[in-house]
Design a protein around this motif. Structure first.
Motif, PDB file in Angstrom:
ATOM      1  N   UNK A 184       0.809  -1.684   0.029  1.00  0.00           N
ATOM      2  CA  UNK A 184      -0.081  -0.529   0.090  1.00  0.00           C
ATOM      3  C   UNK A 184       0.883   0.791  -0.242  1.00  0.00           C
ATOM      4  N   UNK A 185       1.839   1.071  -0.573  1.00  0.00           N
ATOM      5  CA  UNK A 185       3.073   2.274  -0.106  1.00  0.00           C
ATOM      6  C   UNK A 185       3.089   3.189   0.633  1.00  0.00           C
ATOM      7  N   UNK A 186       3.649   2.261   1.515  1.00  0.00           N
ATOM      8  CA  UNK A 186       4.062   2.573   3.011  1.00  0.00           C
ATOM      9  C   UNK A 186       5.010   3.687   2.273  1.00  0.00           C
ATOM     10  N   UNK A 187       5.241   4.671   3.245  1.00  0.00           N
ATOM     11  CA  UNK A 187       6.778   5.238   3.404  1.00  0.00           C
ATOM     12  C   UNK A 187       8.126   4.596   4.275  1.00  0.00           C
ATOM     13  N   UNK A 188       8.774   5.569   4.007  1.00  0.00           N
ATOM     14  CA  UNK A 188       9.722   5.010   4.868  1.00  0.00           C
ATOM     15  C   UNK A 188      10.864   5.602   5.345  1.00  0.00           C
ATOM     16  N   UNK A 189      11.744   4.883   5.661  1.00  0.00           N
ATOM     17  CA  UNK A 189      12.698   5.480   6.891  1.00  0.00           C
ATOM     18  C   UNK A 189      13.801   5.004   7.091  1.00  0.00           C
TER      19      UNK A 189
ATOM     20  N   UNK B 168      17.405   9.100   5.735  1.00  0.00           N
ATOM     21  CA  UNK B 168      16.306   9.275   4.700  1.00  0.00           C
ATOM     22  C   UNK B 168      15.214   9.109   4.507  1.00  0.00           C
ATOM     23  N   UNK B 169      14.515  10.034   4.621  1.00  0.00           N
ATOM     24  CA  UNK B 169      12.264  10.000   4.643  1.00  0.00           C
ATOM     25  C   UNK B 169      12.257  10.389   3.169  1.00  0.00           C
ATOM     26  N   UNK B 170      11.438   8.694   2.203  1.00  0.00           N
ATOM     27  CA  UNK B 170      10.789   8.614   1.838  1.00  0.00           C
ATOM     28  C   UNK B 170       9.399   7.842   1.175  1.00  0.00           C
ATOM     29  N   UNK B 171       8.603   8.408   0.523  1.00  0.00           N
ATOM     30  CA  UNK B 171       7.871   7.941  -0.064  1.00  0.00           C
ATOM     31  C   UNK B 171       7.191   7.776  -1.710  1.00  0.00           C
ATOM     32  N   UNK B 172       6.942   6.853  -1.828  1.00  0.00           N
ATOM     33  CA  UNK B 172       5.991   6.734  -2.928  1.00  0.00           C
ATOM     34  C   UNK B 172       4.802   7.201  -3.094  1.00  0.00           C
ATOM     35  N   UNK B 173       4.726   7.150  -4.253  1.00  0.00           N
ATOM     36  CA  UNK B 173       3.689   8.553  -4.746  1.00  0.00           C
ATOM     37  C   UNK B 173       2.684   7.640  -5.677  1.00  0.00           C
ATOM     38  N   UNK B 174       3.672   6.818  -6.832  1.00  0.00           N
ATOM     39  CA  UNK B 174       2.970   5.930  -7.664  1.00  0.00           C
ATOM     40  C   UNK B 174       4.502   5.374  -8.485  1.00  0.00           C
ATOM     41  N   UNK B 175       3.184   4.052  -8.758  1.00  0.00           N
ATOM     42  CA  UNK B 175       4.588   2.889  -9.510  1.00  0.00           C
ATOM     43  C   UNK B 175       3.943   2.972 -11.432  1.00  0.00           C
ATOM     44  N   UNK B 176       5.215   3.488 -11.878  1.00  0.00           N
ATOM     45  CA  UNK B 176       4.491   3.441 -13.934  1.00  0.00           C
ATOM     46  C   UNK B 176       5.344   2.160 -14.113  1.00  0.00           C
TER      47      UNK B 176
ATOM     48  N   UNK C 260      10.052  13.417  11.766  1.00  0.00           N
ATOM     49  CA  UNK C 260       9.691  12.413  10.923  1.00  0.00           C
ATOM     50  C   UNK C 260       8.817  12.521  11.696  1.00  0.00           C
ATOM     51  N   UNK C 261       8.014  11.930  12.381  1.00  0.00           N
ATOM     52  CA  UNK C 261       6.902  12.444  12.737  1.00  0.00           C
ATOM     53  C   UNK C 261       5.428  13.116  12.786  1.00  0.00           C
ATOM     54  N   UNK C 262       6.113  14.288  12.310  1.00  0.00           N
ATOM     55  CA  UNK C 262       5.165  15.621  12.292  1.00  0.00           C
ATOM     56  C   UNK C 262       4.844  14.848  10.613  1.00  0.00           C
ATOM     57  N   UNK C 263       6.153  14.805  10.002  1.00  0.00           N
ATOM     58  CA  UNK C 263       5.669  15.027   8.241  1.00  0.00           C
ATOM     59  C   UNK C 263       4.916  13.366   8.306  1.00  0.00           C
ATOM     60  N   UNK C 264       5.422  12.372   9.242  1.00  0.00           N
ATOM     61  CA  UNK C 264       4.021  10.388   8.948  1.00  0.00           C
ATOM     62  C   UNK C 264       2.712  11.168   9.324  1.00  0.00           C
TER      63      UNK C 264
ATOM     64  N   UNK D 128       5.249   1.822   8.870  1.00  0.00           N
ATOM     65  CA  UNK D 128       5.638   1.896   8.168  1.00  0.00           C
ATOM     66  C   UNK D 128       6.895   1.854   8.113  1.00  0.00           C
ATOM     67  N   UNK D 129       8.095   1.848   6.420  1.00  0.00           N
ATOM     68  CA  UNK D 129       9.045   1.227   6.817  1.00  0.00           C
ATOM     69  C   UNK D 129      10.431   1.564   7.218  1.00  0.00           C
ATOM     70  N   UNK D 130      11.089   0.512   8.205  1.00  0.00           N
ATOM     71  CA  UNK D 130      12.159   1.583   8.902  1.00  0.00           C
ATOM     72  C   UNK D 130      13.282   0.944   8.162  1.00  0.00           C
TER      73      UNK D 130
END
Length: 425
Positions: free
Chosen positions: A117-122, A132-140, A163-167, A178-180
């Motif tokens: 489900x397109x989890x964000x990750x750190x 590095x904080x990262x969030x996948x938006x879509x996959x083409x 980080x948690x404000x962002x999450x 989320x992915x750690x």
């Protein structure tokens, strides 16, 4: 720009081993690292026309069983697969052996988070000194086996509160998944380099929505990453003549006649390292061997007839005779290197091959280097076949295999040292 020695170390993990004191300027080394990383994601093959507009490609199917990003983002070739199999037999995990392998593990984690489900990750190192904080938006979908992962990333969010404000701003609270992911500083360096390079390749018209807390994030994309091809290894290992500086080397060591240097200064600088080998190579016997591309390797797979393109079994055999592809790339230049010589055991042959060996046609002799960029067979009809076979049967392990020094002397020839052998592989 990274420190010079760090660039050289990162290049080495990718398979680009330049002389330790190479005179290539810092800017050239840095550019070589960028180009090598582009080649590891096969950029020109997948995206020959830039900039990339993700909307021009269909969305990745929402069917994780048949269209898993994780499974399709993995890349390897047959040479590497064999190295991994061999290492597992010795209790070594090649998947985590260096920073480049670690980078590819990071991409597997990204694929996992995309499937979940397109989890964000750190990404963070064990000391939590960098993240590095990262969030996948879509996959083409470039094709059914090649995902294009569009994402936002920010390497500056090192504080837990930030980080948690962002999450929370993207709908993930502290109790949600989320992915750690643990990634060394060197692995983060390579990942950031890929992201930074690819961020400049996106079309300016592509501007997906982002959260208010992501205004400082950078938009980028990732493609599958895998090992360099033999051709790429040869290209990026150029300027490897003199073992000290990499300049063209035209002067042989007068004692052993094997190693070449650009001048007396470099030869003197290398003497302490070269002396043990120089002493052993004095008076050594070198046999010129003519080879052809290997018809089969020890696992029954033709390494040289495959190209890196797809995932898993992935490659499509090339048509035509084995030698019609041309000679293997010279990834060693004029420098000596270690090869493994392996003679086919009669126990491993079928009845037809056993009968041919009884009739004097001889066993198959395979010669390959550590990376399998050279993976060849010795031609039975030539006289040097007998010389090589005799040495392996006399000095080799069980009379079947041994390590030897070799020097590439032509497109279809190498010289092998028959009486002085490396102490280790």
């Amino acid at each position: 720009m990274l420190p010079r020695q760090e660039i050289l170390n990162l290049l080495s993990t990718i398979g680009v081993n330049l002389p330790r004191n190479t005179k290539l300027p810092d800017a050239e080394l840095d550019a070589r690292l960028s180009k090598a990383l582009d080649s590891t994601q096969y950029l020109t093959r997948v995206l020959p026309d830039l900039p990339l507009d993700p909307t021009a490609y269909p969305s990745w199917p929402d069917d994780k069983f048949n269209h898993s990003v994780l499974k399709t983002i993995m890349r390897h070739n047959m040479r590497e697969a064999t190295l991994i199999i061999e290492s597992h037999g010795k209790g070594i995990d090649k998947l985590y052996s260096n920073s480049f392998m670690g980078l590819r593990q990071c991409l597997k984690e990204i694929g996992t988070c995309c499937d979940a489900r397109m989890l964000p990750m750190i990404f963070k190192d064990e000391a939590k000194s960098s993240s590095i904080c990262m969030r996948p938006l879509e996959v083409r979908m470039f094709d059914a086996n090649t995902p294009i992962v569009i994402l936002l990333y920010n390497p500056a969010l090192s504080g837990a509160t930030v980080r948690f404000d962002w999450l929370e701003s993207i709908g993930i609270d502290s109790t949600a998944m989320f992915g750690t992911i643990t990634a060394t500083l060197q692995e983060q360096e390579l990942l950031l380099r890929l992201l930074e390079q690819n961020s400049k390749r996106l079309a300016q018209t592509y501007n997906p929505k982002r959260a208010a807390t992501e205004s400082g994030f950078t938009l980028s994309f990732l493609l599958p990453v895998g090992p360099l091809s033999a051709t790429d290894v040869a290209v990026y290992n150029t300027n490897n003549g003199c073992p000290v500086c990499g300049d063209p080397a035209n002067s042989k060591c007068s004692r052993c006649g094997v190693v070449r240097y650009c001048d007396a200064v470099c030869q003197k600088d290398d003497w302490k390292k070269h002396k043990p080998l120089c002493n052993s190579w004095q008076g050594a016997t070198w046999q010129r061997v003519t080879f052809a591309l290997a018809a089969q390797n020890m696992l029954g797979t033709d390494f040289s007839r495959y190209d890196i393109l797809q995932h898993d079994v992935m490659q499509t055999p090339l048509d035509g005779l084995k030698d019609s592809q041309g000679p293997p790339e010279n990834t060693h230049g004029a420098a000596p290197f270690i090869v493994k010589i392996q003679v086919s055991s009669s126990d491993a042959m079928g009845p037809a091959r056993q009968e041919k060996q009884k009739q004097g046609e001889g066993a198959d002799i395979l010669i390959y280097d550590q990376t399998r960029s050279l993976n060849v067979t010795v031609l039975r009809e030539l006289s040097n076949y007998r010389a090589v076979l005799h040495v392996v049967q006399k000095r080799g392990d069980r009379g079947l295999e041994m390590f030897c020094w070799a020097i590439r002397t032509g497109e279809w020839t190498i010289d092998i040292c028959l009486d002085q052998f490396p102490k280790s592989k």
